[in-house]
Design an enzyme around this catalytic site. Structure first.
Site, PDB file in Angstrom:
ATOM      1  N   GLU A   1      -1.028  -5.237   8.705  1.00 34.18           N
ATOM      2  CA  GLU A   1      -0.157  -4.637   9.723  1.00 34.18           C
ATOM      3  C   GLU A   1      -0.757  -4.812  11.111  1.00 34.18           C
ATOM      4  O   GLU A   1      -1.949  -4.540  11.303  1.00 34.18           O
ATOM      5  CB  GLU A   1      -0.002  -3.128   9.447  1.00 34.18           C
TER       6      GLU A   1
ATOM      7  N   ASP B   1       0.839  -1.207   0.000  1.00 28.80           N
ATOM      8  CA  ASP B   1       0.000   0.000   0.000  1.00 28.80           C
ATOM      9  C   ASP B   1       0.874   1.257   0.000  1.00 28.80           C
ATOM     10  O   ASP B   1       0.368   2.374  -0.059  1.00 28.80           O
ATOM     11  CB  ASP B   1      -1.018  -0.007   1.153  1.00 28.80           C
ATOM     12  N   SER B   2       2.212   1.049  -0.013  1.00 23.07           N
ATOM     13  CA  SER B   2       3.121   2.178  -0.258  1.00 23.07           C
ATOM     14  C   SER B   2       2.857   2.776  -1.626  1.00 23.07           C
ATOM     15  O   SER B   2       3.362   3.861  -1.930  1.00 23.07           O
ATOM     16  CB  SER B   2       4.582   1.712  -0.155  1.00 23.07           C
TER      17      SER B   2
ATOM     18  N   ASP C   1      -1.111  -6.138  -0.212  1.00 19.57           N
ATOM     19  CA  ASP C   1      -1.438  -5.534   1.084  1.00 19.57           C
ATOM     20  C   ASP C   1      -2.938  -5.337   1.267  1.00 19.57           C
ATOM     21  O   ASP C   1      -3.640  -4.945   0.327  1.00 19.57           O
ATOM     22  CB  ASP C   1      -0.795  -4.137   1.179  1.00 19.57           C
TER      23      ASP C   1
ATOM     24  N   GLU D   1       9.561  -3.950   9.965  1.00 18.75           N
ATOM     25  CA  GLU D   1       9.954  -2.659   9.388  1.00 18.75           C
ATOM     26  C   GLU D   1      10.528  -1.750  10.475  1.00 18.75           C
ATOM     27  O   GLU D   1       9.895  -1.510  11.513  1.00 18.75           O
ATOM     28  CB  GLU D   1       8.733  -1.991   8.723  1.00 18.75           C
TER      29      GLU D   1
ATOM     30  N   LYS E   1      -1.241  -9.348   3.046  1.00 21.41           N
ATOM     31  CA  LYS E   1      -0.424  -8.884   4.185  1.00 21.41           C
ATOM     32  C   LYS E   1      -1.223  -7.848   4.961  1.00 21.41           C
ATOM     33  O   LYS E   1      -1.932  -7.034   4.346  1.00 21.41           O
ATOM     34  CB  LYS E   1       0.898  -8.285   3.690  1.00 21.41           C
TER      35      LYS E   1
HETATM   36  O1  KIV Z   1       3.576  -1.103   1.598  1.00 20.12           O
HETATM   37  C1  KIV Z   1       4.736  -1.518   1.488  1.00 20.12           C
HETATM   38  O2  KIV Z   1       5.443  -1.283   0.500  1.00 20.12           O
HETATM   39  C2  KIV Z   1       5.261  -2.329   2.575  1.00 20.12           C
HETATM   40  C3  KIV Z   1       6.735  -2.583   2.564  1.00 20.12           C
HETATM   41  C4  KIV Z   1       7.451  -1.356   2.964  1.00 20.12           C
HETATM   42  C5  KIV Z   1       7.098  -3.730   3.399  1.00 20.12           C
HETATM   43  O3  KIV Z   1       4.547  -2.738   3.421  1.00 20.12           O
END
Ligand code: KIV
Length: 273
Positions: free
Chosen positions: A123, A52-53, A91, A190, A121
């Site tokens: 968090e 989600d970056s 994510d 992270e 994924k």
């Molecule tokens: O969203 C993302 O790119 C991430 C990585 C930094 C692990 O979660």
């Protein structure tokens, strides 16, 4: 899933554990679009993460908080199209697993069905124990994410190294064990101190994938735009630039601009008779 001819054996969820056992580091890179997915597909990278970056590096948001399920599904789908054989993680965005366990399973299922990802994924630690159990019980492989969890930036008060104090260090280690027990197949760490990341990695049978967490993790992940040197702004200490594409692309754009303006482009070789 179809694999193009001559490609390496695809990485599966079993390989996560196998590589850790064998002491072979796992490589992971973020990926957000078809063009880069096609390049990554032909690379040796083990796994791709549609992070989600993308909210930061693709959409230009200040945080990942505005990112939606529809955006993750869209980017997951186009990355899968370019990288059919890679182990693909997508994510779960902010608020897609926070409301209820039922809602979380539905959203994780939507990602798996529409993007053909291999895993999702999310968090967080113990607060999502039941969510992780429910998602993995639905046969959806899940990667955890501990330490700096950018979706919680307003609660954390910024993007800083996590787990330095003794009580927070203990809590992070416990969270990792809880995620493993709940069924996670790997955990991203992270921005945690190298010593804590090393301790967590030794305590788990599932692999840890570090970003700003030192060399004691079982694998490493970087944001693709950072490692390709595609921005001129602040780059975190851990984000090594393996190349510098920003000036290369800018020079090419300026050369094209000049060629248009001095009439050297298009030349006869670019023109139909
Ligand atoms: O969203 C993302 O790119 C991430 C990585 C930094 C692990 O979660």
């Amino acid at each position: 899933m179809a694999y193009a001819s001559g490609e390496q054996k695809p990485f599966t969820v079993n390989e996560f554990k196998g590589k850790k056992k064998a002491g072979i580091p796992i490589s992971m890179i973020t990926c957000y679009d078809y063009a880069f997915a096609c390049i990554a597909e032909q690379s040796n990278m083990d796994t791709l993460l549609v992070g989600d970056s993308l909210g930061n590096v693709i959409a230009g948001y200040k945080t990942t908080i505005p990112v939606t399920m529809d955006q993750m599904v869209y980017h997951g789908t186009i990355v899968r199209r370019g990288a059919p054989s890679k182990f693909l993680i997508v994510d779960m965005p902010f608020m897609s697993y926070h409301v209820s366990v039922e809602d979380s399973v539905r959203n994780a299922g939507r990602i798996m069905k529409e993007t053909e990802a291999n895993a999702v994924k999310l968090e967080g630690g113990r607060e999502f124990k039941h969510t992780v159990e429910a998602i993995t019980t639905a046969s959806i492989p899940l990667v955890g994410h501990l330490g700096l969890t950018p979706q919680s930036v307003h609660k954390l008060g910024g993007y800083s190294v996590q787990g330095r104090e003794d009580d927070k260090r203990k809590r992070l280690l416990e969270d990792a064990l809880i995620l493993e027990e709940a069924g996670a197949c790997a955990i991203v760490l992270e921005m945690v101190s190298a010593s804590l990341a090393g301790e967590i990695s030794k305590s788990l049978s599932i692999p840890t994938i570090g970003i700003g967490a030192g060399g004691g993790c079982d694998g490493q992940v970087l944001v693709i735009n950072d490692m390709l040197g595609m921005n001129t702004g602040f780059t975190p200490k851990f984000a090594k630039k393996f190349t510098e594409l920003f000036p290369v692309i800018k020079t090419a754009l300026n050369e094209y601009d000049a060629a248009v303006k001095d009439h050297s482009f298009p030349g006869p070789e670019n023109t139909f008779k």
